[in-house]
Design a protein around this motif. Structure first.
Motif, PDB file in Angstrom:
ATOM      1  N   ARG A 110      76.599-126.646  41.372  1.00  0.00           N
ATOM      2  CA  ARG A 110      75.901-127.085  42.783  1.00  0.00           C
ATOM      3  C   ARG A 110      77.152-126.346  43.859  1.00  0.00           C
ATOM      4  NH1 ARG A 110      79.676-130.128  44.555  1.00  0.00           N
ATOM      5  NH2 ARG A 110      81.115-131.655  43.307  1.00  0.00           N
ATOM      6  N   GLU A 227      76.307-120.585  37.521  1.00  0.00           N
ATOM      7  CA  GLU A 227      75.575-119.519  38.050  1.00  0.00           C
ATOM      8  C   GLU A 227      74.339-120.370  38.716  1.00  0.00           C
ATOM      9  OE1 GLU A 227      73.861-116.740  35.132  1.00  0.00           O
ATOM     10  OE2 GLU A 227      76.042-115.714  35.223  1.00  0.00           O
ATOM     11  N   LEU A 228      74.087-120.058  39.879  1.00  0.00           N
ATOM     12  CA  LEU A 228      73.177-120.692  40.810  1.00  0.00           C
ATOM     13  C   LEU A 228      72.078-119.628  41.693  1.00  0.00           C
ATOM     14  CD1 LEU A 228      72.101-123.577  41.657  1.00  0.00           C
ATOM     15  CD2 LEU A 228      73.780-123.280  43.634  1.00  0.00           C
ATOM     16  N   ASP A 229      70.983-119.629  41.422  1.00  0.00           N
ATOM     17  CA  ASP A 229      70.208-118.588  42.210  1.00  0.00           C
ATOM     18  C   ASP A 229      70.608-117.442  42.037  1.00  0.00           C
ATOM     19  OD1 ASP A 229      68.916-121.125  43.293  1.00  0.00           O
ATOM     20  OD2 ASP A 229      69.976-121.269  45.034  1.00  0.00           O
ATOM     21  N   GLY A 230      71.050-116.980  40.830  1.00  0.00           N
ATOM     22  CA  GLY A 230      71.280-115.663  40.401  1.00  0.00           C
ATOM     23  C   GLY A 230      72.573-115.106  40.996  1.00  0.00           C
ATOM     24  N   ARG A 231      73.572-116.303  41.522  1.00  0.00           N
ATOM     25  CA  ARG A 231      74.667-115.710  41.694  1.00  0.00           C
ATOM     26  C   ARG A 231      75.716-116.573  41.041  1.00  0.00           C
ATOM     27  NH1 ARG A 231      75.602-115.969  48.240  1.00  0.00           N
ATOM     28  NH2 ARG A 231      77.794-115.158  47.627  1.00  0.00           N
ATOM     29  N   ARG A 232      76.817-115.851  40.607  1.00  0.00           N
ATOM     30  CA  ARG A 232      78.000-116.372  39.889  1.00  0.00           C
ATOM     31  C   ARG A 232      79.071-116.936  40.898  1.00  0.00           C
ATOM     32  NH1 ARG A 232      80.723-114.606  34.316  1.00  0.00           N
ATOM     33  NH2 ARG A 232      78.584-113.812  34.230  1.00  0.00           N
ATOM     34  N   TYR A 233      79.380-118.075  40.611  1.00  0.00           N
ATOM     35  CA  TYR A 233      80.743-118.531  41.265  1.00  0.00           C
ATOM     36  C   TYR A 233      81.781-119.098  40.103  1.00  0.00           C
ATOM     37  CZ  TYR A 233      76.954-119.029  44.945  1.00  0.00           C
ATOM     38  OH  TYR A 233      76.158-119.015  45.908  1.00  0.00           O
ATOM     39  N   ASP A 245      82.843-116.958  45.385  1.00  0.00           N
ATOM     40  CA  ASP A 245      82.161-115.752  45.070  1.00  0.00           C
ATOM     41  C   ASP A 245      83.054-114.914  43.869  1.00  0.00           C
ATOM     42  OD1 ASP A 245      79.922-116.318  46.367  1.00  0.00           O
ATOM     43  OD2 ASP A 245      80.337-114.769  47.842  1.00  0.00           O
TER      44      ASP A 245
END
Length: 326
Positions: A110, A227-233, A245
Motif C-alpha cells: 500500500r 509491488e503495487l500496480d506493476g511498480r516496486r517500492y 521508488d
C-alpha cells in the motif's frame, strides 16, 4: 574453522572464524552474537521496549532524553554522516519509513496517504534538529523519529571486529545481512572471498576477495519491498522527497581498513543509491571509498576501475560501464 549463524538486526548473521581449538572459537563467536543481540534489542526502531523507541516517544512529546553511550555515539556519528552525505543519509526519517509500512516484520502493499507524506516532508526531519543539553537530547519537531537501520549493522561490525581481536581471533569473516568485514587471512594464507548477490536472481552475481580490515556493504531493492500496480517500492526511502521508488537495483561499496570501516560500508551505499550512477563518484570521494559497484534500474552495472580488477563474475551483466573514481 568454526561457523555459527544467528538472526539479528532483522537479518541473518554468519560468523566464520579460525581459532586454536573449538572451545575458544565457540566462546568468541557466542560472545559476539550475544553482544549483537543486545544491540539489536536496544536499537530496534519499532519494538516498544527498545531504547530507540523510548527516545522517539520523548522526542515526539518535546521532552529531553538521556541516551546510553551506544545511542549517543550513533547520534553523533549520524549527525556527522548526515552532513557528509548532503542529507542523502539521515537516521531522522523513521516516521517516513513507518509511513511506508516498513516498521514491521511483514508489510502490506500500500502507498502512504499523500497528505501524511506531504506533512512529514514539509517538516524536514534531520538529525541536525537535535540539540544536546547536559548529556540529554531534545528536538521540538514531532516528525523527527530515529531509525538507525541504515547504519547500525555496519557500526556493529566495527565493534565485533574489536571484540574478536581482543579475544585473540585474527582470522574471521563476519556477515550481517550483506554487510561484511574480514579479519586477516585464512590460516593457509589465502584471502577471504565473498559474493555479492544478483539483485534479480537468487544467486551470486560475482565474488571478490577482501583484505584485512576491509568492509563491504550492499543496499538493494530486493530484500524488503512490495509491488503495487506493476511498480516496486522498497525500504530505501529518499530523505529529500520521501520516495520509496526503486530507482536502481543495488549498490555495493568497499570501505578501506580503519576503525569505522564497517560504519562507512553501511552508510555510504545509501547516498550512492539515491544519487544514481552519474553522481555516485562525487559522493564516493567524500567517503574515501576503495571502490563501488551500482546495478541500475535496467540491470546495467557501473563499477570503478580498481574494483573491477578484483571481481570474478558468476553472472556477467549485458552492459558494463567502468566509471568514476576511485
Amino acid at each position: 574453522m568454526y561457523r555459527q549463524e544467528s538472526y539479528v538486526f532483522g537479518t541473518r548473521v554468519e560468523l566464520t572464524l579460525y581459532a586454536a581449538d573449538q572451545a575458544a572459537a565457540a566462546h568468541a563467536a557466542a560472545a559476539v552474537l550475544a553482544e549483537l543481540d543486545r544491540l539489536h534489542r536496544q536499537l530496534h526502531a519499532w519494538a516498544p521496549d527498545s531504547e530507540v523507541a523510548a527516545a522517539n516517544r520523548a522526542l515526539a512529546s518535546g521532552q529531553p532524553f538521556r541516551p546510553s553511550p551506544e545511542l549517543a555515539e550513533l547520534l553523533y556519528q549520524g549527525q556527522r554522516l548526515e552532513v557528509q552525505s548532503d542529507g542523502l543519509f539521515s537516521p531522522a526519517i523513521g516516521a517516513l519509513v513507518a509511513a511506508w509500512g516498513f516498521h514491521a516484520d511483514s508489510y502490506a502493499a500500500r502507498l502512504p496517504p499523500a497528505d501524511g507524506l506531504a506533512a512529514l516532508l514539509a517538516a524536514r526531519p534531520r538529525l541536525a534538529d537535535i540539540r544536546w543539553q547536559g548529556g540529554q537530547i531534545l528536538a521540538h519537531k514531532p516528525a523527527l523519529q530515529l531509525d538507525f537501520g541504515g547504519m547500525a549493522k555496519g557500526w556493529a561490525l566495527d565493534r565485533a571486529r574489536r571484540q574478536l581481536l581482543k579475544a585473540g581471533i585474527s582470522s574471521a569473516l563476519l556477515n550481517i545481512g550483506g554487510n561484511i568485514m574480514v579479519l586477516g587471512r585464512k590460516p593457509d594464507g589465502s584471502p577471504w572471498r565473498v559474493g555479492i548477490r544478483h539483485p534479480r536472481r537468487a544467486a551470486a552475481m560475482l565474488s571478490l576477495t577482501l583484505n584485512d580490515g576491509e568492509a563491504l556493504g550492499t543496499s538493494g531493492d530486493y530484500q524488503r519491498y512490495f509491488e503495487l500496480d506493476g511498480r516496486r517500492y522498497c525500504h530505501l526511502i529518499d530523505p529529500r522527497d520521501g520516495n520509496a521508488d526503486c530507482r536502481v537495483q543495488s549498490v555495493s561499496v568497499l570501505a578501506r581498513p580503519g576503525s569505522d570501516a564497517g560504519l562507512v560500508s553501511d552508510v555510504a551505499s545509501k547516498p550512492l543509491y539515491f544519487a544514481g550512477p552519474q553522481q555516485a563518484a562525487n559522493l564516493a570521494r567524500r567517503f574515501a571509498l576503495a571502490g563501488w559497484l551500482l546495478v541500475d534500474a535496467q540491470g546495467a552495472v557501473w563499477v570503478t576501475p580498481a574494483l573491477r580488477q578484483r571481481l570474478q563474475w558468476q553472472q556477467p551483466p549485458d552492459s558494463l560501464y567502468v566509471t568514476g573514481a576511485p
